[in-house]
Scaffold this motif. Structure first.
Motif, short mmCIF file in Angstrom:
data_model
loop_
_atom_site.label_atom_id
_atom_site.label_comp_id
_atom_site.label_asym_id
_atom_site.label_seq_id
_atom_site.Cartn_x
_atom_site.Cartn_y
_atom_site.Cartn_z
N GLN A 1 0.84 -1.20 0.00
CA GLN A 1 0.00 0.00 0.00
C GLN A 1 0.88 1.25 0.00
N THR A 2 0.64 2.15 -0.95
CA THR A 2 1.40 3.40 -1.04
C THR A 2 0.62 4.52 -0.35
N VAL A 3 1.24 5.69 -0.27
CA VAL A 3 0.59 6.83 0.39
C VAL A 3 -0.67 7.24 -0.36
N THR A 4 -0.62 7.23 -1.70
CA THR A 4 -1.81 7.61 -2.46
C THR A 4 -2.92 6.58 -2.30
N MET A 5 -2.58 5.31 -2.17
CA MET A 5 -3.60 4.29 -1.89
C MET A 5 -4.18 4.47 -0.49
N TYR A 6 -3.33 4.83 0.46
CA TYR A 6 -3.80 5.12 1.81
C TYR A 6 -4.74 6.32 1.81
N LEU A 7 -4.40 7.35 1.02
CA LEU A 7 -5.26 8.52 0.87
C LEU A 7 -6.61 8.11 0.28
N TYR A 8 -6.58 7.28 -0.75
CA TYR A 8 -7.81 6.82 -1.40
C TYR A 8 -8.67 6.03 -0.41
N GLU A 9 -8.03 5.19 0.39
CA GLU A 9 -8.77 4.41 1.38
C GLU A 9 -9.45 5.32 2.39
N LYS A 10 -8.73 6.33 2.88
CA LYS A 10 -9.30 7.24 3.86
C LYS A 10 -10.47 8.03 3.28
N GLY A 11 -10.29 8.55 2.06
CA GLY A 11 -11.29 9.44 1.50
C GLY A 11 -12.47 8.75 0.87
N PHE A 12 -12.24 7.64 0.14
CA PHE A 12 -13.31 7.07 -0.67
C PHE A 12 -13.79 5.70 -0.18
N THR A 13 -13.12 5.14 0.83
CA THR A 13 -13.61 3.91 1.45
C THR A 13 -14.19 4.20 2.82
N LEU A 14 -13.45 5.00 3.61
CA LEU A 14 -13.92 5.36 4.95
C LEU A 14 -14.65 6.71 4.96
N PHE A 15 -14.66 7.41 3.83
CA PHE A 15 -15.34 8.71 3.67
C PHE A 15 -14.84 9.76 4.66
N ASP A 16 -13.60 9.64 5.11
CA ASP A 16 -13.01 10.61 6.03
C ASP A 16 -12.20 11.61 5.20
N ALA A 17 -12.90 12.61 4.68
CA ALA A 17 -12.26 13.58 3.80
C ALA A 17 -11.26 14.46 4.54
N GLY A 18 -11.47 14.70 5.83
CA GLY A 18 -10.54 15.51 6.61
C GLY A 18 -9.18 14.83 6.72
N SER A 19 -9.18 13.54 7.07
CA SER A 19 -7.92 12.81 7.16
C SER A 19 -7.28 12.64 5.80
N ALA A 20 -8.09 12.39 4.77
CA ALA A 20 -7.55 12.25 3.42
C ALA A 20 -6.88 13.54 2.96
N SER A 21 -7.48 14.68 3.32
CA SER A 21 -6.88 15.97 2.97
C SER A 21 -5.56 16.17 3.70
N ALA A 22 -5.47 15.72 4.95
CA ALA A 22 -4.21 15.82 5.69
C ALA A 22 -3.14 14.96 5.03
N VAL A 23 -3.52 13.76 4.57
CA VAL A 23 -2.57 12.90 3.84
C VAL A 23 -2.09 13.61 2.58
N ALA A 24 -3.02 14.22 1.86
CA ALA A 24 -2.66 14.91 0.62
C ALA A 24 -1.66 16.03 0.88
N TRP A 25 -1.86 16.78 1.97
CA TRP A 25 -0.94 17.88 2.26
C TRP A 25 0.42 17.39 2.73
N LEU A 26 0.46 16.31 3.49
CA LEU A 26 1.75 15.75 3.88
C LEU A 26 2.49 15.22 2.66
N LEU A 27 1.77 14.60 1.75
CA LEU A 27 2.40 14.12 0.51
C LEU A 27 2.89 15.29 -0.32
N PHE A 28 2.11 16.36 -0.37
CA PHE A 28 2.53 17.56 -1.10
C PHE A 28 3.83 18.14 -0.53
N LEU A 29 3.92 18.21 0.80
CA LEU A 29 5.12 18.73 1.44
C LEU A 29 6.32 17.82 1.20
#
Length: 323
Positions: free
Chosen positions: A275-303
């Motif tokens: 599992q990669t970071v983008t897959m982890y982001l996808y799991e958080k946002g579109f499987t668990l519907f936790d958009a707040g945590s998925a957005s935090a993952v996206a920003w950490l990946l961006f940094l």
């Protein structure tokens, strides 16, 4: 005759016509000269603002909230999403997998591309055919490529295990173990992107002045020595450019590991072994519907990507300044 001479003399002594008065610059002229260049570049900034800057800022705002993908905002949480994320072992596992896949796929890929470009830069029959052929893996759909390689690395009827059987190696369950899954996924990435980078290197190699190679031959340098002491230093900015681009792509790896086991699940195997970071982001946002945590993952990946890009930028600037 006398009349003609008189006319010429009269024309010679006639006072010159005054120059035309300069046209006054109107307000429309001033606005045209000052605003027209901005109108030409405005579409880029508009599109960037709508599809780039706004989503970036909106994602940061969502990362500071308890935000459900369907129900929306449930309240301000500050940096709690980031704290929860950094305390999650699955996130660190995904980060390790991402960096591991990045290293074992990007380094061999760029080295192979450099060698392939050097071969394509020599005198070959049907050079155009070979140069176009190396780009074929890149234009094939990534879904098709991943599905084919999932069959290649199948446990029971995969070609990889069939070939290993000839040398007495037992069949490997490629998707079950971390090291074997990473190796299989890296093969997909290498196969897809080596030819693309090779063509970029080839374009840079063809811009190297031929006098440098002539001077190297006169000094007794072999082809191998000329490659490392002439070609590589001259295309160093291009090498660093491909390193930056490959770094960005490697840290965003998604489709290849998602489809590697043929299931398309974002957890990356039964033990999250690929599992990669983008897959982890996808799991958080579109499987668990936790958009707040998925957005935090996206920003950490961006940094993380920004740090890698900055390091490569500084390396490029230092390389160009030292030439």
């Amino acid at each position: 005759m006398t009349t003609d001479v008189s006319l010429r003399r009269a024309a010679r002594h006639r006072p010159a016509a005054p120059p035309p008065a300069p046209r006054r610059r109107t307000l429309a002229d001033v606005l045209d000269r000052r605003t027209t260049p901005y109108l030409f570049i405005a579409p880029f900034f508009v599109l960037f603002g709508v599809f780039g800057l706004f989503p970036l800022l909106a994602t940061f705002w969502m990362s500071l909230h308890d935000w459900h993908l369907i129900n929306g905002d449930s309240g301000w949480t500050g940096v709690q999403n980031y704290r929860t994320l950094l305390a999650d072992g699955d996130f660190w596992n995904a980060l390790f997998n991402t960096l591991s896949l990045f290293v074992i796929s990007t380094v061999p890929q760029l080295l192979l591309a450099l060698g392939l470009a050097s071969a394509l830069n020599t005198t070959l029959r049907a050079r155009t055919f070979w140069r176009a052929g190396v780009l074929v893996p890149n234009i094939v759909s990534v879904v098709a490529v991943a599905l084919v390689f999932a069959q290649v690395f199948g446990k029971d009827a995969g070609i990889a295990n069939w070939l290993l059987g000839f040398v007495g190696i037992e069949p490997i369950n490629w998707q079950a173990e971390k090291w074997s899954a990473h190796l299989g996924i890296s093969m997909i990435v290498i196969w897809r992107w080596t030819g693309y980078n090779a063509l970029i290197y080839l374009a840079a190699m063809q811009a190297v002045p031929a006098d440098l190679y002539e001077s190297a031959r006169l000094d007794g340098a072999s082809a191998w020595s000329a490659f490392w002491h002439v070609t590589v230093p001259m295309i160093r900015p291009t090498i660093l450019f491909t390193t930056v681009v490959s770094t960005i792509g490697g840290l965003q790896l998604f489709a290849e590991p998602l489809l590697f086991d043929g299931q398309g699940e974002p957890n990356g195997g039964s033990d999250r072994q690929f599992q990669t970071v983008t897959m982890y982001l996808y799991e958080k946002g579109f499987t668990l519907f936790d958009a707040g945590s998925a957005s935090a993952v996206a920003w950490l990946l961006f940094l993380l990507i920004a740090v890698f890009a900055l390091v490569n930028f500084l390396a490029v600037r230092r390389s160009v300044a030292s030439r």
